[in-house]
Design an enzyme around this catalytic site. Structure first.
Site, PDB file in Angstrom:
ATOM      1  N   GLN A 147       0.828  -1.203   0.000  1.00 17.84           N
ATOM      2  CA  GLN A 147       0.000   0.000   0.000  1.00 17.84           C
ATOM      3  C   GLN A 147       0.865   1.257   0.000  1.00 17.84           C
ATOM      4  OE1 GLN A 147      -1.292  -2.618   2.077  1.00 17.84           O
ATOM      5  NE2 GLN A 147      -2.847  -2.943   0.505  1.00 17.84           N
ATOM      6  N   CYS A 174      -6.045   0.561   5.911  1.00 15.59           N
ATOM      7  CA  CYS A 174      -4.800  -0.202   6.007  1.00 15.59           C
ATOM      8  C   CYS A 174      -4.220   0.041   7.388  1.00 15.59           C
ATOM      9  CB  CYS A 174      -3.811   0.212   4.919  1.00 15.59           C
ATOM     10  SG  CYS A 174      -2.237  -0.685   5.018  1.00 15.59           S
ATOM     11  N   GLY A 175      -4.431  -0.898   8.291  1.00 15.63           N
ATOM     12  CA  GLY A 175      -3.979  -0.718   9.667  1.00 15.63           C
ATOM     13  C   GLY A 175      -2.472  -0.703   9.796  1.00 15.63           C
ATOM     14  N   ASN A 199     -10.911  -9.026   0.933  1.00 10.57           N
ATOM     15  CA  ASN A 199      -9.697  -9.562   1.528  1.00 10.57           C
ATOM     16  C   ASN A 199     -10.007 -10.966   2.042  1.00 10.57           C
ATOM     17  OD1 ASN A 199      -7.727  -7.050   1.820  1.00 10.57           O
ATOM     18  ND2 ASN A 199      -9.797  -6.351   2.316  1.00 10.57           N
ATOM     19  N   GLU A 236      -4.658 -10.264   0.054  1.00 12.26           N
ATOM     20  CA  GLU A 236      -5.212  -8.925   0.215  1.00 12.26           C
ATOM     21  C   GLU A 236      -5.806  -8.385  -1.082  1.00 12.26           C
ATOM     22  OE1 GLU A 236      -3.875  -4.786   2.459  1.00 12.26           O
ATOM     23  OE2 GLU A 236      -2.425  -6.383   2.093  1.00 12.26           O
ATOM     24  N   ARG A 237      -6.989  -7.834  -0.985  1.00 11.25           N
ATOM     25  CA  ARG A 237      -7.659  -7.239  -2.140  1.00 11.25           C
ATOM     26  C   ARG A 237      -6.778  -6.147  -2.755  1.00 11.25           C
ATOM     27  NH1 ARG A 237     -12.867  -3.274  -1.598  1.00 11.25           N
ATOM     28  NH2 ARG A 237     -11.297  -2.191  -0.385  1.00 11.25           N
ATOM     29  N   CYS A 278      -1.510  -8.064   6.980  1.00 12.67           N
ATOM     30  CA  CYS A 278      -2.627  -7.158   6.691  1.00 12.67           C
ATOM     31  C   CYS A 278      -3.315  -6.835   8.012  1.00 12.67           C
ATOM     32  CB  CYS A 278      -3.606  -7.800   5.716  1.00 12.67           C
ATOM     33  SG  CYS A 278      -5.052  -6.751   5.359  1.00 12.67           S
ATOM     34  N   GLY A 279      -3.228  -5.575   8.440  1.00 12.64           N
ATOM     35  CA  GLY A 279      -3.759  -5.180   9.733  1.00 12.64           C
ATOM     36  C   GLY A 279      -5.268  -5.258   9.825  1.00 12.64           C
ATOM     37  N   SER A 280      -5.964  -4.779   8.798  1.00 15.79           N
ATOM     38  CA  SER A 280      -7.426  -4.818   8.864  1.00 15.79           C
ATOM     39  C   SER A 280      -7.934  -6.254   8.832  1.00 15.79           C
ATOM     40  CB  SER A 280      -8.048  -3.987   7.734  1.00 15.79           C
ATOM     41  OG  SER A 280      -7.717  -4.513   6.461  1.00 15.79           O
TER      42      SER A 280
END
Length: 300
Positions: free
Chosen positions: A47, A76-77, A197, A215-216, A224-226
């Site tokens: 990202q 994006c966490g 995702n 991840e999308r 991936c945080g979220s």
């Protein structure tokens, strides 16, 4: 490269992040620039977190998020933690409020260097995720991959953390599944009109999960945080764990767990590390870039 901006190559648990300083400018990082930057092995990323001047009163910045394929991301966490570290290094501040397309995020850096991000409220209604058909109970929907009588993955929990997520429960280590092959099929499944995702989650204990994510817009990612937030909330929602868990991100080279707390006000708070690697300058229109190896950590 006269019309360039500063950027920092960073990572959150291995999640590759470019933090781009767009403050004082009216333009945006273009999809073409994102694709060009991602095509170079040195600047390849999951990202881009583009920091813009604040648009809402009481916020420190507006963050525009792009995936490596040039598409927009809502949340994006891991990238937000990188933004916090960059701005904390620059300003000395420890708490921040950011505006994103998904809403307002509050974040803070702790004395030990760990960073907490309030990821907001999870959403469970089928049309808020969104799904292409109605499900009353989104903690387990009818979706599977593999043979009908012996599916490889099935019955995911689905939800939105500002972006759509599907969490498939597995009993074996998530690293043993061919997610690189299954991921694109599930990300682009007709059930998800805005894609999704895709996360494999294994329950280790009532306080711990092990996850891996496709991840999308980014593909198979180191972290991936979220998605970690979605897995933690889904686990608590289905009685697999309590409301605070440690997430061992199986694919991450950083062996520090994410701590996810689904608070009783329903906000999801993620705590984890962020790491600065190096800095450079890039053209936000074309993606042409140069590296400044001597640039200090606090340069943003």
């Amino acid at each position: 490269m006269s019309d360039t901006v500063e950027f920092a190559k960073m990572n959150g648990l291995g999640n590759k992040i470019l933090v781009v300083d767009m403050r004082g400018r009216k333009d945006m990082v273009t999809p073409q620039a994102a694709i060009a930057l991602n095509s170079d092995p040195e600047t390849a990323f999951d990202q881009i977190m583009a920091i813009h001047d604040p648009r809402a009163q009481g916020t420190d910045a507006y963050i525009d998020i792009l995936n490596c394929d040039g598409t927009k991301a809502q949340a994006c966490g891991n990238g937000t933690r990188c933004v916090v570290q960059a701005l904390a290094s620059e300003t000395g501040k420890k708490t921040f409020t950011f505006q994103t397309v998904a809403g307002i995020l509050n974040a803070s850096e702790h004395e030990n260097g760990m960073i907490s991000v309030d990821m907001g409220l999870p959403r469970f209604r089928w049309d808020d995720i969104p799904l292409s058909e109605e499900f009353y109970d989104t903690s387990r929907i009818e979706l599977q991959i593999g043979p009908i009588d012996n599916p490889v993955l099935h019955s995911p929990a689905v939800m939105s953390m500002g972006n759509p997520h599907a969490v498939f429960w597995v009993t074996n280590d998530p690293m043993t599944f061919d997610l690189e092959r299954f991921g694109p099929l599930l990300e682009n499944h007709p059930m998800f009109p805005e894609k999704a995702n895709i996360t494999l989650a294994q329950v280790v204990s009532d306080t711990a999960l092990r996850t891996r994510t496709f991840e999308r817009g980014a593909g198979l990612t180191l972290a991936c945080g979220s998605a970690a937030c979605a897995a933690a909330v889904s686990a608590a929602r289905t009685g697999r764990t309590g409301r605070t868990v440690e997430i061992d991100v199986a694919s991450s080279p950083v062996r520090i767990p994410l701590i996810i707390e689904w608070r009783h006000d329903n906000h999801v708070v993620m705590t984890g590390p962020a790491e600065w690697e190096w800095s450079g300058r890039a053209d936000p229109e074309t993606g042409a870039w140069s590296r400044d190896a001597a640039q200090a950590k606090a340069a943003l």
